[in-house]
Scaffold this motif. Sequence first.
Motif, PDB file in Angstrom:
ATOM      1  N   ALA A  55       0.806  -1.218   0.000  1.00  0.00           N
ATOM      2  CA  ALA A  55       0.000   0.000   0.000  1.00  0.00           C
ATOM      3  C   ALA A  55       0.841   1.270   0.000  1.00  0.00           C
ATOM      4  N   VAL A  56       2.139   1.159   0.200  1.00  0.00           N
ATOM      5  CA  VAL A  56       3.034   2.321   0.183  1.00  0.00           C
ATOM      6  C   VAL A  56       3.718   2.396  -1.178  1.00  0.00           C
ATOM      7  N   VAL A  57       3.481   3.478  -1.908  1.00  0.00           N
ATOM      8  CA  VAL A  57       4.048   3.647  -3.244  1.00  0.00           C
ATOM      9  C   VAL A  57       4.882   4.922  -3.280  1.00  0.00           C
ATOM     10  N   GLU A  58       6.173   4.798  -3.560  1.00  0.00           N
ATOM     11  CA  GLU A  58       7.061   5.955  -3.630  1.00  0.00           C
ATOM     12  C   GLU A  58       6.932   6.639  -4.992  1.00  0.00           C
ATOM     13  N   VAL A  59       6.653   7.925  -4.963  1.00  0.00           N
ATOM     14  CA  VAL A  59       6.489   8.707  -6.200  1.00  0.00           C
ATOM     15  C   VAL A  59       7.351   9.966  -6.165  1.00  0.00           C
ATOM     16  N   GLY A  60       8.491   9.892  -5.488  1.00  0.00           N
ATOM     17  CA  GLY A  60       9.376  11.053  -5.389  1.00  0.00           C
ATOM     18  C   GLY A  60       9.728  11.608  -6.761  1.00  0.00           C
ATOM     19  N   GLY A  61       9.540  12.906  -6.944  1.00  0.00           N
ATOM     20  CA  GLY A  61       9.768  13.550  -8.230  1.00  0.00           C
ATOM     21  C   GLY A  61       8.498  13.748  -9.026  1.00  0.00           C
ATOM     22  N   LEU A  62       7.363  13.384  -8.427  1.00  0.00           N
ATOM     23  CA  LEU A  62       6.073  13.491  -9.114  1.00  0.00           C
ATOM     24  C   LEU A  62       5.772  14.925  -9.557  1.00  0.00           C
ATOM     25  N   HIS A  63       6.257  15.897  -8.809  1.00  0.00           N
ATOM     26  CA  HIS A  63       5.938  17.298  -9.098  1.00  0.00           C
ATOM     27  C   HIS A  63       6.798  17.902 -10.200  1.00  0.00           C
ATOM     28  N   ILE A  64       7.846  17.205 -10.622  1.00  0.00           N
ATOM     29  CA  ILE A  64       8.804  17.785 -11.563  1.00  0.00           C
ATOM     30  C   ILE A  64       8.232  17.771 -12.982  1.00  0.00           C
ATOM     31  N   LYS A  65       8.067  18.937 -13.538  1.00  0.00           N
ATOM     32  CA  LYS A  65       7.530  19.081 -14.895  1.00  0.00           C
ATOM     33  C   LYS A  65       8.684  19.136 -15.900  1.00  0.00           C
ATOM     34  N   PRO A  66       8.392  18.914 -17.176  1.00  0.00           N
ATOM     35  CA  PRO A  66       9.428  19.127 -18.196  1.00  0.00           C
ATOM     36  C   PRO A  66       9.934  20.566 -18.132  1.00  0.00           C
ATOM     37  N   LYS A  67      11.225  20.749 -18.332  1.00  0.00           N
ATOM     38  CA  LYS A  67      11.786  22.092 -18.194  1.00  0.00           C
ATOM     39  C   LYS A  67      11.305  22.993 -19.329  1.00  0.00           C
ATOM     40  N   THR A  68      11.205  24.281 -19.013  1.00  0.00           N
ATOM     41  CA  THR A  68      10.771  25.284 -19.982  1.00  0.00           C
ATOM     42  C   THR A  68      11.819  26.384 -20.058  1.00  0.00           C
ATOM     43  N   SER A  69      11.619  27.337 -20.968  1.00  0.00           N
ATOM     44  CA  SER A  69      12.581  28.425 -21.159  1.00  0.00           C
ATOM     45  C   SER A  69      12.541  29.394 -19.979  1.00  0.00           C
ATOM     46  N   LEU A  70      13.701  29.886 -19.629  1.00  0.00           N
ATOM     47  CA  LEU A  70      13.798  30.906 -18.585  1.00  0.00           C
ATOM     48  C   LEU A  70      13.460  32.274 -19.166  1.00  0.00           C
ATOM     49  N   SER A  71      13.095  33.192 -18.301  1.00  0.00           N
ATOM     50  CA  SER A  71      12.878  34.565 -18.752  1.00  0.00           C
ATOM     51  C   SER A  71      14.204  35.122 -19.272  1.00  0.00           C
ATOM     52  N   ALA A  72      14.117  36.101 -20.158  1.00  0.00           N
ATOM     53  CA  ALA A  72      15.312  36.614 -20.849  1.00  0.00           C
ATOM     54  C   ALA A  72      16.363  37.146 -19.880  1.00  0.00           C
ATOM     55  N   ASP A  73      15.925  37.836 -18.813  1.00  0.00           N
ATOM     56  CA  ASP A  73      16.895  38.432 -17.890  1.00  0.00           C
ATOM     57  C   ASP A  73      17.650  37.373 -17.091  1.00  0.00           C
ATOM     58  N   ILE A  74      16.920  36.359 -16.618  1.00  0.00           N
ATOM     59  CA  ILE A  74      17.586  35.290 -15.852  1.00  0.00           C
ATOM     60  C   ILE A  74      18.476  34.465 -16.774  1.00  0.00           C
ATOM     61  N   GLN A  75      17.981  34.180 -17.980  1.00  0.00           N
ATOM     62  CA  GLN A  75      18.777  33.413 -18.945  1.00  0.00           C
ATOM     63  C   GLN A  75      20.095  34.124 -19.249  1.00  0.00           C
TER      64      GLN A  75
END
Length: 512
Positions: free
Chosen positions: A256-276
């Motif tokens: 009944a215990v299922v490990e799903v660590g990393g479930l919240h991690i989405k595919p990476k997207t582009s950063l804003s121009a200033d941070i990039q």
Amino acid sequence: MFSLTLMTSLIIFVDSAFSANILCVLPYFGMSHHMAFSTYIQKLADNGHNLTIISPYPSNHPNITEISMSAVVDPNYNKRQLPDKTGYSLDQAFRSLYRFYQRGQHNAALFQVDSVKRFYTDDSSEFDLLITEHFNNEIPLVFAMKYNVPFILLSSCGLLPWSQRAVGQPYNVATVSSVLGGYNKKMNVFERAMNAFEVVVYVLGYVLFFQTARDEEIIKTNLGVDVSLAKLVQNASMIFVNTHYSMHGTVPVVPAVVEVGGLHIKPKTSLSADIQQFIDESEHGVIYFCMGSLLRGETFAAEKRSMFLNAFQKLPQRVLWKWENDDLPDKTANIMIRKWMPQRDILAHPKVKLFISHGGLLGLTEAVHEGVPTLAMPIFGDQLTNVKAIMDTGAAEILDYNTLSEIEIFSKAKEMLTNPIYKQKATKLSEVFRDRPMSPMETAMYWTEYVIRHKGAPHLRSPAVGMPWYQYYMIDIISMLLICVFAILLSLHYFISTILSLLRPSKKLKIN
């Protein structure tokens, strides 16, 4: 022939796909808890399931019917100041339990929302599954009773002691640190004793003060329903835990215990121009500094803030610092501040060399996923346990918040930036973390639909669920054996005494 094959494939696809009605009740105000499972909720809706969600935070999805609790959320709830002092000591178990109790009291606001009360009293809805977080309250379980549906629990941190009890997960106090204990994977005799003590305190405190004295009373007061949450929670079909053995170590778990660590991690997207641009133009790479969504970096004491600023001045790297105010006093040219940072995408940039963090599980998991070494400064809760687990892999180091100094910040940051072993260990950990038969999302989707298909999957339930503690720990058997041994020894004593008395020569009477 082609048409027949295509028709057969379509029939198989339609037959295997199904749309369920799922109720999600997530009343906790903590933003990070919402972030931990929002991607999972969205994916369920993407897969065609019809979701009704009761939550303080919006989902914005066409397959999701939202019942908002935003009107009752304290606007300062996710704006926590850094303390003057922190630590994990002998009374930590009691203080942690008290904090859990305090921060769980607001869940009573669930029934202060008119739309929630109307929804509960409306008998026109039908559901196939309830999904709810198991953190500091069990109030949402009343919906499972009302609709007579199976339910899946969510744990945004490691498995808490009371969650272990709910699904019959063994405690393993000799080898597994309590989530809130802050011990290493290998504990000495004192730590094992304290670990066992803390687990007992947490379980008893939760049962006596959370379940019975608070949550059951809240349900009765607001809904007029008598319920035994201790019995109701035993019907949990499964619990999804936001951990993975590559990070926290191997633990024997029940089905009944299922490990799903990393479930919240989405595919990476582009950063804003200033941070990039800020990152791309860094000759020696970038340090990313964030204290999470709850703790506000701007509340650092001036002395501690100066320690970091002075240490960063001596390092050649640029610094991205999540700073919730408009200005950072004495900020130097190599520092960029933003009130909110796209953390997942920043950590994915190859020029990010070090993550300075409080040890929160979401950020730490993202750093592990991207192979970025972490220098962590734990403040409370599960943070110390999380960081020590990563330290054991060689991909992290700890800063002591209480004894923090400029020299310690500079020397540890410099060592982690210049010694290639940290990056090597972080990269290896990332490889192991990512190498799974199914992704965290695929795992969660499969088991969610498995529970729906099998009407709660009671065949996965451990026989330890609901078993009295004296039976689980075989106290009744041990007591019976001790009584038998005592009875045998007493009988032997009586038998030997009788034989000796018979063999002893009788005393002759003396005649005067």
